[in-house]
Design an enzyme around this catalytic site. Structure first.
Site, PDB file in Angstrom:
ATOM      1  N   HIS A  60       0.820  -1.201   0.000  1.00  0.00           N
ATOM      2  CA  HIS A  60       0.000   0.000   0.000  1.00  0.00           C
ATOM      3  C   HIS A  60       0.856   1.254   0.000  1.00  0.00           C
ATOM      4  O   HIS A  60       0.461   2.272  -0.598  1.00  0.00           O
ATOM      5  CB  HIS A  60      -0.945  -0.013   1.204  1.00  0.00           C
ATOM      6  N   VAL A  64       1.080   4.337  -3.626  1.00  0.00           N
ATOM      7  CA  VAL A  64       0.695   5.742  -3.525  1.00  0.00           C
ATOM      8  C   VAL A  64       1.949   6.571  -3.310  1.00  0.00           C
ATOM      9  O   VAL A  64       2.648   6.407  -2.307  1.00  0.00           O
ATOM     10  CB  VAL A  64      -0.293   5.974  -2.360  1.00  0.00           C
ATOM     11  N   GLY A  66       4.730   6.213  -4.501  1.00  0.00           N
ATOM     12  CA  GLY A  66       5.941   5.402  -4.493  1.00  0.00           C
ATOM     13  C   GLY A  66       6.292   4.913  -3.104  1.00  0.00           C
ATOM     14  O   GLY A  66       5.630   5.232  -2.118  1.00  0.00           O
ATOM     15  N   ASP A  68       7.775   5.479  -0.282  1.00  0.00           N
ATOM     16  CA  ASP A  68       8.397   6.615   0.413  1.00  0.00           C
ATOM     17  C   ASP A  68       7.852   6.849   1.814  1.00  0.00           C
ATOM     18  O   ASP A  68       8.059   7.912   2.400  1.00  0.00           O
ATOM     19  CB  ASP A  68       8.222   7.898  -0.415  1.00  0.00           C
ATOM     20  N   SER A  70       4.857   7.370   2.777  1.00  0.00           N
ATOM     21  CA  SER A  70       3.777   8.364   2.865  1.00  0.00           C
ATOM     22  C   SER A  70       2.587   7.842   3.656  1.00  0.00           C
ATOM     23  O   SER A  70       1.879   8.612   4.311  1.00  0.00           O
ATOM     24  CB  SER A  70       3.326   8.793   1.467  1.00  0.00           C
ATOM     25  N   PRO A 153      -5.667  -0.510  -5.927  1.00  0.00           N
ATOM     26  CA  PRO A 153      -6.384  -1.731  -6.318  1.00  0.00           C
ATOM     27  C   PRO A 153      -7.409  -2.100  -5.247  1.00  0.00           C
ATOM     28  O   PRO A 153      -7.159  -1.944  -4.050  1.00  0.00           O
ATOM     29  CB  PRO A 153      -5.260  -2.768  -6.404  1.00  0.00           C
ATOM     30  N   THR A 184      -1.038 -15.548   0.352  1.00  0.00           N
ATOM     31  CA  THR A 184      -0.743 -16.872   0.900  1.00  0.00           C
ATOM     32  C   THR A 184      -0.668 -16.846   2.426  1.00  0.00           C
ATOM     33  O   THR A 184      -0.788 -17.879   3.072  1.00  0.00           O
ATOM     34  CB  THR A 184       0.582 -17.414   0.329  1.00  0.00           C
ATOM     35  N   ASP A 235      -5.863 -17.606   2.416  1.00  0.00           N
ATOM     36  CA  ASP A 235      -5.387 -18.815   1.751  1.00  0.00           C
ATOM     37  C   ASP A 235      -5.916 -20.013   2.537  1.00  0.00           C
ATOM     38  O   ASP A 235      -5.258 -20.529   3.439  1.00  0.00           O
ATOM     39  CB  ASP A 235      -3.854 -18.833   1.703  1.00  0.00           C
ATOM     40  N   ASP A 243       3.662 -20.051   0.716  1.00  0.00           N
ATOM     41  CA  ASP A 243       3.843 -21.093  -0.296  1.00  0.00           C
ATOM     42  C   ASP A 243       2.918 -20.814  -1.479  1.00  0.00           C
ATOM     43  O   ASP A 243       2.201 -19.804  -1.493  1.00  0.00           O
ATOM     44  CB  ASP A 243       3.578 -22.488   0.290  1.00  0.00           C
TER      45      ASP A 243
END
Length: 320
Positions: A60, A64, A66, A68, A70, A153, A184, A235, A243
């Site tokens: 995450h 946003v 990059g 960095d 933030s 996303p 996973t 998972d 895995d």
């Protein structure tokens, strides 16, 4: 235009990558990586789910502004961390503890952005995943705003939307599959399951991609009108071990998260999933672990600030 965008992003990532390096703190703070690992290890011993939390935090952060740091800033209601797309993101206290210990040993040297990347790396290894090195040298960004996280996303995104959002960050369809594989380990809340189980578009009802053997199990854990804070493994059957079991679950309709299941909706992403289970070539085919590491490292280069860009924060939750 899309091709040009990818070329430009790849070029910028390449420039940043050249300024990051393995062992960046070898002389200025030689114990930096071991301090971060010890803090992460203690956190995971207290709560095994922290491994997944730290992995998600790195993802995450990088998506946003990059990689960095933030997302770590707490500067009121408009801070990036409060964005809808960051719901459920945590691990801030682990990063803050590591930063506090580092400031005692070598104040003003190690960036919060690097701590997030190192913590994500260590979380993978401590969940029985691969151990590897990450290049460091990131600096902390000076911008954190809720409006910048609108394009994260989302679990309800179509495969086309997911592919487009990854492409905008210079990440390929293969990176999408592999980074989704981070599910996973860890769990999700019923809050993120309600639409998929009871009001799936189009037509309402449940997502037809859910294996009939899984649907009653999910509905029992997350009944309509029930407690949306109840958690369930992302998972199914292997939630605490890093895995390729998650990929097998996705292929067979046992994906818990809607966005995971969407990897079966696209010929390219589905073929990537299938490539890890070629029964004719189990020894010489692609390695999920090795490929995941490549995608993880690639993600960790997105939009990094280096040299005179950004700053080294004294505390990760506040700008200097």
């Amino acid at each position: 235009m899309a091709i040009l965008l990818v070329v430009m992003l790849t070029f910028l990532i390449g420039i940043s990558e050249g300024q990051l390096r393995i062992g960046f703190y070898a002389e200025t703070c030689p114990d930096a990586e071991s301090i971060v690992r010890a803090v992460v290890e203690d956190a995971i011993l207290s709560d095994a789910n922290i491994a997944a939390v730290l992995l998600r935090l790195h993802f995450h952060d990088c998506f946003v502004e990059g990689c960095d740091g933030s997302i770590l800033i707490e500067n009121g209601a408009n801070a990036e961390r409060h964005a809808f797309g960051h719901q459920g993101v945590g691990g801030f206290e682990v990063i803050g503890k590591a930063k506090a210990e580092l400031e005692v040993v070598c104040g003003g040297v190690v960036s919060c952005a690097d701590i997030v990347a190192l913590a994500g790396r260590d979380a993978i290894a401590l969940a029985n995943g691969p151990a590897f090195q990450v290049p460091t040298g990131r600096r902390d960004g000076r911008v954190s705003n809720i409006s910048l996280a609108v394009d994260m996303p989302d679990v309800s995104d179509t495969i086309q939307q997911l592919k487009a959002k990854f492409l905008q960050k210079g990440l390929t369809e293969k990176d999408l599959v592999l980074l989704t594989g981070a599910h996973t380990v860890g769990s999700t809340a019923c809050f993120f399951m309600t639409k998929r189980l009871y009001n799936f578009f189009p037509g309402g009802g449940s997502d037809p991609a859910i294996n009939p053997a899984l649907l009653p199990e999910l509905q029992a854990r997350c009944p309509e009108g029930g407690d949306v804070n109840v958690r369930l493994a992302t998972d199914r059957g292997s939630e605490q071990t890093f895995d390729d079991h998650i990929l097998q679950n996705i292929r067979e309709g046992f994906a818990v998260l809607e966005s995971d299941a969407r990897l079966n909706d696209d010929e390219t992403t589905k073929s990537i999933l299938d490539s890890y289970f070629d029964f004719l070539d189990p020894l010489f085919g692609p390695s999920f672990e090795a490929d995941f590491v490549d995608s993880f490292l690639k993600m960790g280069q997105i939009g990094v600030k280096t040299a005179f860009q950004g700053e080294i924060r004294r505390a990760c939750a506040a700008f200097n």
